[in-house]
Scaffold this motif. Structure first.
Motif, mmCIF file in Angstrom:
data_model
loop_
_atom_site.group_PDB
_atom_site.id
_atom_site.type_symbol
_atom_site.label_atom_id
_atom_site.label_comp_id
_atom_site.label_asym_id
_atom_site.label_seq_id
_atom_site.Cartn_x
_atom_site.Cartn_y
_atom_site.Cartn_z
ATOM 1 N N UNK A 59 30.709 39.483 53.988
ATOM 2 C CA UNK A 59 30.877 38.207 54.694
ATOM 3 C C UNK A 59 30.188 38.220 56.053
ATOM 4 N N UNK A 60 30.132 39.386 56.702
ATOM 5 C CA UNK A 60 29.424 39.491 57.979
ATOM 6 C C UNK A 60 27.923 39.286 57.783
ATOM 7 N N UNK A 61 27.403 39.724 56.640
ATOM 8 C CA UNK A 61 25.983 39.578 56.336
ATOM 9 C C UNK A 61 25.645 38.188 55.805
ATOM 10 N N UNK A 62 26.525 37.650 54.963
ATOM 11 C CA UNK A 62 26.292 36.349 54.338
ATOM 12 C C UNK A 62 27.630 35.621 54.254
ATOM 13 N N UNK A 63 27.863 34.671 55.152
ATOM 14 C CA UNK A 63 29.166 33.999 55.201
ATOM 15 C C UNK A 63 29.399 32.970 54.087
ATOM 16 N N UNK A 64 28.403 32.695 53.285
ATOM 17 C CA UNK A 64 28.574 31.749 52.175
ATOM 18 C C UNK A 64 29.277 32.454 51.025
ATOM 19 N N UNK A 65 30.469 31.978 50.701
ATOM 20 C CA UNK A 65 31.290 32.620 49.677
ATOM 21 C C UNK A 65 31.788 31.572 48.682
ATOM 22 N N UNK A 66 32.372 32.054 47.611
ATOM 23 C CA UNK A 66 32.997 31.191 46.613
ATOM 24 C C UNK A 66 34.290 31.859 46.181
ATOM 25 N N UNK A 67 35.112 31.106 45.476
ATOM 26 C CA UNK A 67 36.352 31.704 45.012
ATOM 27 C C UNK A 67 37.118 30.791 44.094
ATOM 28 N N UNK A 68 38.262 31.291 43.677
ATOM 29 C CA UNK A 68 39.158 30.528 42.810
ATOM 30 C C UNK A 68 40.596 30.757 43.249
ATOM 31 N N UNK A 69 41.421 29.775 42.956
ATOM 32 C CA UNK A 69 42.870 29.888 43.078
ATOM 33 C C UNK A 69 43.411 29.284 41.797
ATOM 34 N N UNK A 70 44.239 30.029 41.085
ATOM 35 C CA UNK A 70 44.724 29.496 39.815
ATOM 36 C C UNK A 70 46.108 30.036 39.481
ATOM 37 N N UNK A 71 46.715 29.368 38.539
ATOM 38 C CA UNK A 71 47.936 29.880 37.935
ATOM 39 C C UNK A 71 47.586 30.220 36.493
ATOM 40 N N UNK A 72 48.349 31.078 35.875
ATOM 41 C CA UNK A 72 48.007 31.576 34.542
ATOM 42 C C UNK A 72 49.123 31.356 33.525
ATOM 43 N N UNK A 73 49.393 30.103 33.224
ATOM 44 C CA UNK A 73 50.438 29.852 32.230
ATOM 45 C C UNK A 73 49.925 30.148 30.822
ATOM 46 N N UNK A 74 50.830 30.417 29.925
ATOM 47 C CA UNK A 74 50.440 30.638 28.531
ATOM 48 C C UNK A 74 50.044 29.336 27.851
ATOM 49 N N UNK A 75 50.624 28.234 28.283
ATOM 50 C CA UNK A 75 50.348 26.936 27.672
ATOM 51 C C UNK A 75 49.126 26.288 28.313
ATOM 52 N N UNK A 76 48.161 25.897 27.501
ATOM 53 C CA UNK A 76 46.935 25.274 28.000
ATOM 54 C C UNK A 76 47.207 23.959 28.727
ATOM 55 N N UNK A 77 48.280 23.264 28.351
ATOM 56 C CA UNK A 77 48.563 21.980 29.009
ATOM 57 C C UNK A 77 49.105 22.156 30.429
ATOM 58 N N UNK A 78 49.428 23.391 30.816
ATOM 59 C CA UNK A 78 49.952 23.647 32.159
ATOM 60 C C UNK A 78 48.914 24.287 33.093
ATOM 61 N N UNK A 79 47.681 24.463 32.621
ATOM 62 C CA UNK A 79 46.646 25.112 33.431
ATOM 63 C C UNK A 79 46.310 24.260 34.649
ATOM 64 N N UNK A 80 46.262 24.927 35.799
ATOM 65 C CA UNK A 80 45.846 24.311 37.053
ATOM 66 C C UNK A 80 45.049 25.352 37.833
#
Length: 149
Positions: A59-80
């Motif tokens: 990050x000190x060399x290249x401050x451009x980053x990406x990422x994810x935040x997620x929950x991992x439910x077993x049911x596909x209808x609950x994915x966020x």
């Protein structure tokens, strides 16, 4: 705050671990998980990381980053989850002091770590929320007026 913004902000606020993706000095990708706290006024994520870590050095060399935040439910209808791009910065002085207060209020146990605090100034977010409908997507992008703050 618009409805889309508030739903994205609420999701980010309710979570506490993100996956951070950086590019190392040798142009190789690297990922890590960090505990974060969300500053919903500035749309920044704060986390602690020692300077010796691969991701901090990247990050000190290249401050451009990406990422994810997620929950991992077993049911596909609950994915966020969200995918994001951000600009990373090691905070100092007043900015650091304010960020530490917010971080320590969420994670009091972290006071024993004497690590620098970092900001991920969110630039763009895509949220998937199957609770609204299968593969429902919402988008947020930082206003030009806020990009330099």
């Amino acid at each position: 705050m618009k409805t889309t913004e508030s739903k994205i902000a609420q999701f980010i606020q309710q979570q506490h671990v993100l996956n951070l993706c950086v590019i190392l000095a040798n142009s190789q990708p690297w990922a890590c998980n960090v505990f974060y706290v969300f500053d919903n006024e500035g749309w920044c994520l704060y986390f602690l990381s020692e300077l010796k870590t691969k991701h901090a050095q990247a990050m000190l060399q290249n401050p451009n980053v990406a990422g994810t935040i997620s929950i991992n439910p077993k049911s596909i209808i609950k994915i966020q989850g969200i995918q994001f791009s951000a600009i990373a910065e090691q905070l100092i002085d007043n900015e650091a002091s304010n960020a530490y207060k917010l971080y320590y209020s969420a994670f009091p146990f972290a006071r024993v770590m004497k690590a620098p605090i970092w900001s991920l100034r969110l630039q763009e977010i895509k949220m998937t929320n199957n609770l609204i409908g299968f593969a429902h997507k919402s988008y947020w992008q930082r206003d030009e007026d806020l990009k330099n703050h």
